[in-house]
Design a protein around this motif. Sequence first.
Motif, PDB file in Angstrom:
ATOM      1  N   ALA A 401      14.153   0.173   5.749  1.00 32.04           N
ATOM      2  CA  ALA A 401      13.574  -1.019   5.034  1.00 32.04           C
ATOM      3  C   ALA A 401      12.102  -1.363   3.958  1.00 32.04           C
ATOM      4  O   ALA A 401      12.727  -2.511   3.882  1.00 32.04           O
ATOM      5  CB  ALA A 401      14.021  -1.487   6.123  1.00 32.04           C
ATOM      6  N   ARG A 402      11.290  -0.392   3.922  1.00 29.86           N
ATOM      7  CA  ARG A 402      10.696  -0.999   3.369  1.00 29.86           C
ATOM      8  C   ARG A 402       9.800   0.381   2.101  1.00 29.86           C
ATOM      9  O   ARG A 402      10.731   1.714   3.212  1.00 29.86           O
ATOM     10  CB  ARG A 402       9.487  -2.052   3.900  1.00 29.86           C
ATOM     11  CG  ARG A 402       8.706  -1.621   4.947  1.00 29.86           C
ATOM     12  CD  ARG A 402       7.330  -2.082   5.183  1.00 29.86           C
ATOM     13  NE  ARG A 402       6.358  -1.891   4.729  1.00 29.86           N
ATOM     14  CZ  ARG A 402       5.974  -3.137   3.868  1.00 29.86           C
ATOM     15  NH1 ARG A 402       6.209  -4.754   4.499  1.00 29.86           N
ATOM     16  NH2 ARG A 402       5.200  -3.176   3.117  1.00 29.86           N
ATOM     17  N   LEU A 403       9.090   0.387   1.764  1.00 31.42           N
ATOM     18  CA  LEU A 403       8.139   1.520   1.229  1.00 31.42           C
ATOM     19  C   LEU A 403       6.973   1.794   2.329  1.00 31.42           C
ATOM     20  O   LEU A 403       7.180   1.399   2.867  1.00 31.42           O
ATOM     21  CB  LEU A 403       7.927   1.547   0.098  1.00 31.42           C
ATOM     22  CG  LEU A 403       8.313   0.796  -1.730  1.00 31.42           C
ATOM     23  CD1 LEU A 403       7.971   1.143  -2.737  1.00 31.42           C
ATOM     24  CD2 LEU A 403       9.238   2.839  -1.768  1.00 31.42           C
ATOM     25  N   VAL A 404       6.744   3.553   2.850  1.00 32.49           N
ATOM     26  CA  VAL A 404       6.619   3.667   3.133  1.00 32.49           C
ATOM     27  C   VAL A 404       5.844   4.829   2.575  1.00 32.49           C
ATOM     28  O   VAL A 404       6.630   5.723   2.728  1.00 32.49           O
ATOM     29  CB  VAL A 404       7.279   3.763   4.652  1.00 32.49           C
ATOM     30  CG1 VAL A 404       5.709   4.645   5.978  1.00 32.49           C
ATOM     31  CG2 VAL A 404       7.555   2.908   5.123  1.00 32.49           C
ATOM     32  N   ALA A 405       4.780   5.263   2.304  1.00 35.28           N
ATOM     33  CA  ALA A 405       4.266   6.272   1.584  1.00 35.28           C
ATOM     34  C   ALA A 405       2.793   6.686   3.118  1.00 35.28           C
ATOM     35  O   ALA A 405       1.726   6.118   3.170  1.00 35.28           O
ATOM     36  CB  ALA A 405       3.492   5.910   0.413  1.00 35.28           C
ATOM     37  N   ALA A 406       2.555   8.153   2.415  1.00 32.02           N
ATOM     38  CA  ALA A 406       1.104   8.633   3.024  1.00 32.02           C
ATOM     39  C   ALA A 406       0.735  10.043   2.515  1.00 32.02           C
ATOM     40  O   ALA A 406       1.386  10.649   1.956  1.00 32.02           O
ATOM     41  CB  ALA A 406       1.343   9.013   4.956  1.00 32.02           C
ATOM     42  N   PRO A 407      -0.773   9.848   2.123  1.00 25.45           N
ATOM     43  CA  PRO A 407      -1.556  11.013   1.770  1.00 25.45           C
ATOM     44  C   PRO A 407      -0.919  12.078   2.314  1.00 25.45           C
ATOM     45  O   PRO A 407      -1.684  11.983   3.519  1.00 25.45           O
ATOM     46  CB  PRO A 407      -2.993  10.513   1.440  1.00 25.45           C
ATOM     47  CG  PRO A 407      -2.464   9.717   2.309  1.00 25.45           C
ATOM     48  CD  PRO A 407      -1.766   8.776   2.548  1.00 25.45           C
ATOM     49  N   GLU A 408      -0.722  13.711   1.541  1.00 25.93           N
ATOM     50  CA  GLU A 408      -1.163  14.640   2.531  1.00 25.93           C
ATOM     51  C   GLU A 408      -2.618  14.988   2.969  1.00 25.93           C
ATOM     52  O   GLU A 408      -2.772  15.529   1.601  1.00 25.93           O
ATOM     53  CB  GLU A 408      -0.537  15.673   2.222  1.00 25.93           C
ATOM     54  CG  GLU A 408       0.087  16.742   2.457  1.00 25.93           C
ATOM     55  CD  GLU A 408       0.511  18.017   2.054  1.00 25.93           C
ATOM     56  OE1 GLU A 408       1.283  19.331   2.345  1.00 25.93           O
ATOM     57  OE2 GLU A 408       1.009  18.788   0.249  1.00 25.93           O
ATOM     58  N   ASN A 437       2.459   1.177  -0.025  1.00 17.15           N
ATOM     59  CA  ASN A 437       2.291   0.382   1.312  1.00 17.15           C
ATOM     60  C   ASN A 437       2.121  -0.792   0.795  1.00 17.15           C
ATOM     61  O   ASN A 437       2.480  -1.624   2.219  1.00 17.15           O
ATOM     62  CB  ASN A 437       1.740   1.192   1.575  1.00 17.15           C
ATOM     63  CG  ASN A 437       2.010   2.102   2.836  1.00 17.15           C
ATOM     64  OD1 ASN A 437       3.487   3.203   2.623  1.00 17.15           O
ATOM     65  ND2 ASN A 437       1.290   3.227   2.573  1.00 17.15           N
ATOM     66  N   THR A 438       1.855  -1.222  -0.021  1.00 15.15           N
ATOM     67  CA  THR A 438       1.739  -2.595  -0.637  1.00 15.15           C
ATOM     68  C   THR A 438       2.969  -3.446  -0.413  1.00 15.15           C
ATOM     69  O   THR A 438       3.251  -2.671  -0.294  1.00 15.15           O
ATOM     70  CB  THR A 438       1.327  -3.064  -1.573  1.00 15.15           C
ATOM     71  OG1 THR A 438       1.474  -2.834  -2.989  1.00 15.15           O
ATOM     72  CG2 THR A 438      -0.021  -2.968  -1.672  1.00 15.15           C
ATOM     73  N   ASP A 439       3.295  -4.988   0.348  1.00 15.17           N
ATOM     74  CA  ASP A 439       4.027  -6.284   0.363  1.00 15.17           C
ATOM     75  C   ASP A 439       5.250  -6.203  -1.268  1.00 15.17           C
ATOM     76  O   ASP A 439       6.407  -5.933  -1.078  1.00 15.17           O
ATOM     77  CB  ASP A 439       3.734  -7.308   0.738  1.00 15.17           C
ATOM     78  CG  ASP A 439       3.062  -6.857   2.191  1.00 15.17           C
ATOM     79  OD1 ASP A 439       3.280  -6.251   3.298  1.00 15.17           O
ATOM     80  OD2 ASP A 439       2.377  -8.096   3.071  1.00 15.17           O
ATOM     81  N   LEU A 440       4.016  -6.447  -2.147  1.00 17.79           N
ATOM     82  CA  LEU A 440       4.640  -6.207  -3.844  1.00 17.79           C
ATOM     83  C   LEU A 440       4.974  -5.324  -3.730  1.00 17.79           C
ATOM     84  O   LEU A 440       6.254  -5.534  -4.474  1.00 17.79           O
ATOM     85  CB  LEU A 440       3.320  -6.504  -4.477  1.00 17.79           C
ATOM     86  CG  LEU A 440       3.457  -6.585  -5.594  1.00 17.79           C
ATOM     87  CD1 LEU A 440       4.378  -7.536  -6.558  1.00 17.79           C
ATOM     88  CD2 LEU A 440       2.781  -5.900  -6.795  1.00 17.79           C
ATOM     89  N   LEU A 441       4.868  -4.184  -3.901  1.00 16.37           N
ATOM     90  CA  LEU A 441       6.023  -2.929  -4.125  1.00 16.37           C
ATOM     91  C   LEU A 441       7.058  -2.596  -3.642  1.00 16.37           C
ATOM     92  O   LEU A 441       7.961  -2.600  -3.669  1.00 16.37           O
ATOM     93  CB  LEU A 441       4.966  -1.617  -3.407  1.00 16.37           C
ATOM     94  CG  LEU A 441       4.058  -0.829  -5.464  1.00 16.37           C
ATOM     95  CD1 LEU A 441       5.103  -0.975  -6.529  1.00 16.37           C
ATOM     96  CD2 LEU A 441       3.266  -1.851  -5.541  1.00 16.37           C
ATOM     97  N   THR A 442       7.140  -3.309  -1.822  1.00 18.78           N
ATOM     98  CA  THR A 442       8.104  -3.350  -1.290  1.00 18.78           C
ATOM     99  C   THR A 442       9.658  -3.975  -1.441  1.00 18.78           C
ATOM    100  O   THR A 442       9.950  -4.433  -2.172  1.00 18.78           O
ATOM    101  CB  THR A 442       8.211  -3.710   0.309  1.00 18.78           C
ATOM    102  OG1 THR A 442       7.623  -1.951   0.793  1.00 18.78           O
ATOM    103  CG2 THR A 442       9.287  -3.907   0.855  1.00 18.78           C
ATOM    104  N   TRP A 443       8.772  -5.564  -2.205  1.00 19.45           N
ATOM    105  CA  TRP A 443       9.001  -6.378  -2.477  1.00 19.45           C
ATOM    106  C   TRP A 443       9.818  -6.119  -4.031  1.00 19.45           C
ATOM    107  O   TRP A 443      11.168  -6.205  -4.241  1.00 19.45           O
ATOM    108  CB  TRP A 443       8.197  -7.411  -2.890  1.00 19.45           C
ATOM    109  CG  TRP A 443       8.988  -8.920  -3.571  1.00 19.45           C
ATOM    110  CD1 TRP A 443       9.599  -9.877  -3.685  1.00 19.45           C
ATOM    111  CD2 TRP A 443       8.839  -9.060  -4.915  1.00 19.45           C
ATOM    112  NE1 TRP A 443      10.134 -10.684  -4.699  1.00 19.45           N
ATOM    113  CE2 TRP A 443       9.602 -10.002  -5.704  1.00 19.45           C
ATOM    114  CE3 TRP A 443       7.822  -8.787  -6.382  1.00 19.45           C
ATOM    115  CZ2 TRP A 443       9.183 -10.738  -6.773  1.00 19.45           C
ATOM    116  CZ3 TRP A 443       7.796  -9.126  -7.890  1.00 19.45           C
ATOM    117  CH2 TRP A 443       8.627 -10.423  -7.752  1.00 19.45           C
TER     118      TRP A 443
END
Length: 536
Positions: A401-408, A437-443
């Motif tokens: 539903a939105r971008l979700v990321a994490a560093p390994e 993970n910002t709202d901007l990149l999900t937008w």
Amino acid sequence: MPSPGGTAENPDRQALLAEIAGCLQVSGGPGPARKSQGAVYTPAVLAAFVVERALAFLGDGPGARSTGHRLPRVLDPACGSGHFLVAAWSAIRGRWSGGPAPVAMLAGLDSDPVAVARCARVLELCARLDEIDFGCPPTVPALGVGDALLDDPPQAACDLVVGNPPYVRVDRLAPAYRQRLRAKYGDVLQGKWDLYLCFLASWERWLAPDGILAFVTPNQYLLGNSAAKLRRELSQRLRIRLLLDCCGLASFSGAIPPAAITIFENVVPRADDRIQAGIGLPGSPGPSSLASLRCDAEWGEVRQDLWQKGRWSVFAPEPFMAWLGGLDAPTLGDLCDKIGEGDTQRREEALIAPVERAPSDWQPAIRGRNIAAGRILASGDRLPPVPTATPGRVLIRDVAARLVAAPELAPVRCLRTVYCAYPRDRTLAGPIAALLNTDLLTWIYLRLFYSSKMSPQAANFRFQAQFLRHLPVVFPAGPPDPDRLGDRALEAYRVPRCYRDEIPALLARLGAGPSQGRQTALGPLESAPGRITRAP
């Protein structure tokens, strides 16, 4: 000369109308045999909508073509029980001013003799109604049993070719038939193509100069790799008049791919030709009427040449694309040596073991659901380690539903529901994940892939090839400040003021869920001044 309006009280006429409606209702649902052939029932209201919009380009309005006093010749190359042909017959009757009966302008072909017999029966009733209303002699339309992709059509040089061709994946076709199709249409087919793509590729065999091609197909061909050559061919040789991604509309009953409506005109296109582009709103009740199909979509205009590029979604508004394309920034693909879909093979995934049974040196097996914003959630599974694995990747959840990321931060084994980006500078893994993970990149993500992502059944775009690899990356200046990253990202990306209020509205839309309310995450699609903003 009798007119339809002048015979409205004729009891024979009313009985014929009722019998026509009854025939279409009875033949509405394809049986098991038809389903195995890829046949999909088209609701009458959707067929009427497609025909209405297609015939508008043959009318007298600006940018449309007229057939003069002659009624348009209509062909459905996969006519089934005749839903599109009856819709066309009903629409062109209002243009009749003498000459052959409206039903005489129809032609159809289908490989199922039972379906063709049903179609012949309902068109026979239509011919009797033409006789009552217009005094036309009994007429038999040009129907045939055959393969429209290999056999000669019952009527060539048609003004309107319309229909809903069968959906059958290449691996489900008989080998001999598959080879014949590949020999005929191989120049525009690639990968795991589908039978309906061959129908799109056959337009030249059926369509008159300046004629209109209007098909209902799965929306996958709008962005899928298997249709890339065909999209390029169509966009270079035909003018695209209308695109409607029906993903948010209940266009069909039953579990089938989300539909798209595409209307082409057989004229040499120009790069700056305008396409009427529509996106179905998630949560819409579906095409219960023509009015709902006209209104339950956001409409705007895009340029013809956007389809030829295939880099982003064709439905992204032009002002938005001008802003995004104007960012002087490297892309995520520029910053990374590789962006891939996990680091396991299907056969390796069979080795997954619960943590209590796995050897102590096995690594966590990370699935998409284990990726949270900024961190990796604990996993109860393990996989054999990779000796050369080193941390420092950016792990991105597959389509969500939105971008979700994490560093390994420590070596893990990622399944194919995780995209792994390998920054050339491993110290950038944290900043890249935080930015994603910002709202901007999900937008940005949802604006580009709104129609495909919001489909309740499947996404049809290439998340890595068409989005992640081309995503501009602009790091905010100054020291890291997680609490202010969202605001600083807006400044770093120089987001226009007109868009900034839209971002929280999009998040509210996501919080409400696709079945709540009628607000669209996109807002109205932008258009140039004086251009269409809603379907007429």
